[in-house]
Motif scaffolding. Structure first.
Motif, PDB file in Angstrom:
ATOM      1  N   UNK A  52      -7.842  -3.538  32.666  1.00  0.00           N
ATOM      2  CA  UNK A  52      -6.522  -4.107  32.924  1.00  0.00           C
ATOM      3  C   UNK A  52      -6.573  -5.626  32.994  1.00  0.00           C
ATOM      4  N   UNK A  53      -7.544  -6.152  33.730  1.00  0.00           N
ATOM      5  CA  UNK A  53      -7.655  -7.603  33.894  1.00  0.00           C
ATOM      6  C   UNK A  53      -7.843  -8.278  32.535  1.00  0.00           C
ATOM      7  N   UNK A  54      -8.752  -7.738  31.730  1.00  0.00           N
ATOM      8  CA  UNK A  54      -8.992  -8.319  30.409  1.00  0.00           C
ATOM      9  C   UNK A  54      -7.740  -8.205  29.538  1.00  0.00           C
ATOM     10  N   UNK A  55      -7.087  -7.036  29.601  1.00  0.00           N
ATOM     11  CA  UNK A  55      -5.903  -6.801  28.773  1.00  0.00           C
ATOM     12  C   UNK A  55      -4.753  -7.722  29.155  1.00  0.00           C
ATOM     13  N   UNK A  59      -2.856 -10.204  26.869  1.00  0.00           N
ATOM     14  CA  UNK A  59      -1.627  -9.532  26.442  1.00  0.00           C
ATOM     15  C   UNK A  59      -0.685 -10.486  25.717  1.00  0.00           C
ATOM     16  N   UNK A  60      -0.628 -11.738  26.177  1.00  0.00           N
ATOM     17  CA  UNK A  60       0.218 -12.715  25.506  1.00  0.00           C
ATOM     18  C   UNK A  60      -0.251 -13.004  24.093  1.00  0.00           C
ATOM     19  N   UNK A  61      -1.576 -13.091  23.903  1.00  0.00           N
ATOM     20  CA  UNK A  61      -2.108 -13.306  22.556  1.00  0.00           C
ATOM     21  C   UNK A  61      -1.728 -12.150  21.640  1.00  0.00           C
ATOM     22  N   UNK A  62      -1.864 -10.922  22.170  1.00  0.00           N
ATOM     23  CA  UNK A  62      -1.561  -9.748  21.354  1.00  0.00           C
ATOM     24  C   UNK A  62      -0.074  -9.645  21.044  1.00  0.00           C
ATOM     25  N   UNK A  63       0.766  -9.922  22.047  1.00  0.00           N
ATOM     26  CA  UNK A  63       2.210  -9.829  21.803  1.00  0.00           C
ATOM     27  C   UNK A  63       2.699 -10.952  20.899  1.00  0.00           C
ATOM     28  N   UNK A 107      -1.722   0.283  30.585  1.00  0.00           N
ATOM     29  CA  UNK A 107      -0.910  -0.183  31.709  1.00  0.00           C
ATOM     30  C   UNK A 107      -0.894  -1.698  31.803  1.00  0.00           C
ATOM     31  N   UNK A 108      -2.005  -2.331  31.446  1.00  0.00           N
ATOM     32  CA  UNK A 108      -2.026  -3.790  31.467  1.00  0.00           C
ATOM     33  C   UNK A 108      -0.962  -4.385  30.568  1.00  0.00           C
ATOM     34  N   UNK A 109      -0.737  -3.754  29.423  1.00  0.00           N
ATOM     35  CA  UNK A 109       0.276  -4.240  28.483  1.00  0.00           C
ATOM     36  C   UNK A 109       1.686  -3.884  28.931  1.00  0.00           C
ATOM     37  N   UNK A 110       1.915  -2.618  29.299  1.00  0.00           N
ATOM     38  CA  UNK A 110       3.276  -2.203  29.625  1.00  0.00           C
ATOM     39  C   UNK A 110       3.795  -2.894  30.876  1.00  0.00           C
ATOM     40  N   UNK A 111       2.934  -3.032  31.872  1.00  0.00           N
ATOM     41  CA  UNK A 111       3.413  -3.594  33.134  1.00  0.00           C
ATOM     42  C   UNK A 111       3.631  -5.094  33.043  1.00  0.00           C
ATOM     43  N   UNK A 340      -2.584  -9.859  39.094  1.00  0.00           N
ATOM     44  CA  UNK A 340      -3.008  -9.703  40.484  1.00  0.00           C
ATOM     45  C   UNK A 340      -2.551  -8.362  41.046  1.00  0.00           C
ATOM     46  N   UNK A 341      -1.400  -7.880  40.573  1.00  0.00           N
ATOM     47  CA  UNK A 341      -0.944  -6.542  40.974  1.00  0.00           C
ATOM     48  C   UNK A 341      -1.978  -5.493  40.584  1.00  0.00           C
ATOM     49  N   UNK A 342      -2.444  -5.565  39.353  1.00  0.00           N
ATOM     50  CA  UNK A 342      -3.382  -4.554  38.886  1.00  0.00           C
ATOM     51  C   UNK A 342      -4.752  -4.673  39.532  1.00  0.00           C
TER      52      UNK A 342
END
Length: 394
Positions: A52-55, A59-63, A107-111, A340-342
């Motif tokens: 999750x932390x890595x994702x 996530x911004x790079x991927x999106x 979950x890292x991406x969706x949340x 930080x949530x994850x």
């Protein structure tokens, strides 16, 4: 596609995939079916944390590369694969580790991206309302998934079947997100192209220099509390001879009902004071749980107080993170908020699982209560500072 249709379809996609996290509350029960204890649960969720932390960081790079809705669709496919693995693996091994890693990736991406997509559809003065509605569907998925799993067990199904069912629903979410890609771009409040979402070290430093650093840290504390109480609720309930379904049903209904009631509430003149008040209710519920024993009425009251405290304060805290963010770092702030949530959601169970096995459930509940006191105190401190600043300006 009209905005009136976009919102319910988007919320439906959020609801169907949110049940995946709710099923992590069933992991102690699933793992027990093949002879693994709470320490193994914590270890597997640590793998989820790492993924999750890595994702979230990337996530911004991927999106930016694929687009936010396409990325959300891909994330739901990953979550679906994770749940199918959880539902079919024979025991602890590579398959279980892969399921944990896929869950963290999805979950890292969706949340992290879900609120960012929503913020593009609504004006700044609508954020609390629409973030609250978004959180209602997330919470409904979180909370009702364990209740459905319990009902399936009562009907003679295996706990694994609940994971497979939710895996199928995540595929529905993936299809909805992909179908909404063009309509959401067409209905965006700001018609300009999406601003870059990627996190850089400079962006992280900018967020930490802004007032948004407080909600970013507070959500870590809240997530740790939530994970400690919910991920092992089946263990707490079994130890006291209670049915965990009562807790999840009471908590979920309280959170959903009061979030709907407060959907038009903007947080008041001083939202941090609102957060502090609600979190004091959370502290009271957790303290009660330490001493409530096997009383079912008190068990339900604990769930209701936790639903009021944590469940209702959370969407206000999300809105505060967005409001406190610098204008050019809104997306990055929400991603760090999710990060930080994850860390709390998937990292704290490692500590909680160890404590349950080595020292028991009561010390864990005391630790969770102390974390709640700290979070409420931080909200109160910011609220008092804002009140003082407003008085000085007057």
């Amino acid at each position: 596609m009209s905005r009136k249709l976009i919102f319910p379809l988007y919320y439906a996609a959020i609801l169907f995939q949110a049940g995946a996290y709710g099923l992590t509350f069933m992991l102690p029960r699933l793992f027990d079916s093949f002879g693994a204890n709470e320490k193994v649960v914590g270890t597997m969720l640590l793998l989820t944390t790492a993924a999750t932390v890595i994702t979230v960081y990337f996530s911004g790079h991927l999106s930016d590369l694929l687009g936010r809705l396409r990325t959300l669709g891909m994330a739901c496919i990953a979550i679906s694969a994770s749940l199918f693995l959880y539902g079919t693996v024979p025991g602890v091994g590579a398959g279980l580790a892969a399921a944990s890693l896929l869950l963290g990736f999805g979950w890292g991406l969706t949340y992290s991206l879900g609120p960012i997509v929503m913020s593009r559809l609504v004006r700044a003065d609508e954020r609390v309302r629409y973030f609250t509605l978004l959180s209602v569907f997330v919470m409904a998925g979180f909370g009702f998934a364990p209740v459905i799993a319990s009902a399936m067990e009562d009907a003679g199904f295996a706990i694994r079947d609940a994971f497979v069912l939710n895996g199928a629903l995540c595929l529905v979410s993936a299809a909805l997100f992909l179908a909404l890609d063009r309509p959401i771009k067409a209905q965006a409040v700001n018609a300009r192209p999406e601003a870059p979402s990627r996190i850089t070290l400079a962006a992280v430093a900018g967020v930490l220099r802004s007032p948004a650093r407080l909600p970013v840290f507070m959500v870590f504390l809240g997530a740790s509390i939530f994970a400690g109480l919910n991920n092992f609720q089946t263990v707490f309930a079994d130890a006291r001879g209670l049915d965990y379904a009562y807790f999840f049903m009471s908590y979920t209904l309280t959170s959903v009902i009061f979030r709907l009631v407060m959907a038009r509430f903007t947080g008041g003149a001083n939202p941090y004071m609102t957060i502090a008040l609600l979190q004091c209710l959370m502290c009271a519920g957790l303290a009660l749980f330490v001493v409530s024993g096997d009383s079912l009425p008190l068990y339900v009251l604990v769930a209701v107080l936790f639903g009021l405290g944590y469940g209702v304060s959370y969407p206000v805290l999300v809105a505060m993170a967005a409001d406190d963010a610098d204008d050019d770092l809104g997306a990055q702030t929400l991603q760090l908020f999710a990060l930080t949530y994850f860390i709390g959601i998937f990292g704290f169970p490692l500590i909680a699982g160890w404590m349950i096995v080595e020292v028991g459930t009561t010390p864990l509940l005391i630790l969770i209560t102390l974390l709640a006191v700290v979070e409420a105190a931080l909200a109160l401190r910011r609220g008092l500072a804002r009140r003082g600043a407003s008085a000085a300006e007057a």
